[in-house]
Design a protein around this motif. Structure first.
Motif, PDB file in Angstrom:
ATOM      1  N   THR A 112       0.822  -1.204   0.000  1.00 24.97           N
ATOM      2  CA  THR A 112       0.000   0.000   0.000  1.00 24.97           C
ATOM      3  C   THR A 112       0.857   1.256   0.000  1.00 24.97           C
ATOM      4  N   ASP A 113       2.113   1.125   0.331  1.00 25.37           N
ATOM      5  CA  ASP A 113       3.017   2.270   0.334  1.00 25.37           C
ATOM      6  C   ASP A 113       3.445   2.572  -1.103  1.00 25.37           C
ATOM      7  N   LEU A 114       3.223   3.783  -1.552  1.00 26.69           N
ATOM      8  CA  LEU A 114       3.454   4.134  -2.940  1.00 26.69           C
ATOM      9  C   LEU A 114       4.917   4.002  -3.355  1.00 26.69           C
ATOM     10  N   THR A 115       5.829   4.409  -2.515  1.00 27.42           N
ATOM     11  CA  THR A 115       7.246   4.316  -2.863  1.00 27.42           C
ATOM     12  C   THR A 115       7.672   2.863  -3.010  1.00 27.42           C
ATOM     13  N   VAL A 116       7.247   2.027  -2.071  1.00 29.34           N
ATOM     14  CA  VAL A 116       7.570   0.600  -2.120  1.00 29.34           C
ATOM     15  C   VAL A 116       6.910  -0.034  -3.344  1.00 29.34           C
TER      16      VAL A 116
END
Length: 189
Positions: A112-116
């Motif tokens: 859910t983390d955009l960078t990841v």
């Protein structure tokens, strides 16, 4: 028992004109990058960024148009040889680009983390892309050094720089709110 619809873990809804505008940007980038790099069009960057930013159907459209634009530039402008193996490699590149996109879309379900998510989509997409092209060497002619560490590192570098450029372009559009609907959250949302 009814099927449950999976909620996208990507950002909120895409502004109506944004998806179409981004497909045009990706296609235009494909033409420019095909002219600049000829045989190393950064399909990994184009596919991974499209997978994260666009709805699935528009991402497929973006990659298809990018591949078609690349082939047109290659054969009509750069003078690619019109031989069976050249056409076959063009098709193999298209298959590899879609393998990259499918893999990148699969990563969206994992984080859910955009960078990841973006990093994972890019790295997994790169492995899928290079793997598909390497598999094509089983039936298509290829030079000995085509998958040397130096060549793969160069392909990775070009794709990394292109991905950074596309992300910056999208972030600029998001920051100016020129193309992206107003949403709370990250700049890439």
């Amino acid at each position: 028992m009814g099927r449950r619809r999976r909620r996208s873990r990507r950002r909120g809804p895409v502004a109506p004109g944004f998806a179409v505008a981004w497909v045009v940007v990706i296609s235009g980038a494909s033409v420019a990058l095909s002219l600049l790099f000829a045989c190393i069009t950064p399909f990994v960057a184009l596919a991974a960024v499209s997978a994260v930013i666009l709805p699935r159907r528009m991402a497929v459209t973006a990659v298809l148009l990018a591949w078609l634009a690349n082939q047109m530039v290659g054969y009509l402008v750069l003078g690619y040889p019109q031989t069976w193996d050249s056409y076959a490699w063009g098709l193999a590149i298209g298959i590899a680009a879609f393998a990259c996109l499918a893999t990148a879309l699969g990563v969206l379900r994992l984080s859910t983390d955009l960078t990841v998510t973006m990093a994972g989509a890019f790295l997994a997409g790169f492995v899928a892309y290079e793997g598909a092209l390497f598999a094509a060497t089983a039936v298509l002619p290829s030079g000995e050094g085509a998958f040397s560490a130096a060549v793969v590192a160069n392909v990775l570098l070009i794709n990394s720089l292109a991905a950074i450029g596309l992300i910056c372009l999208h972030a600029g559009a998001a920051a100016s709110r020129a193309l992206v609907a107003r949403q709370p959250g990250t700049v890439l949302s």
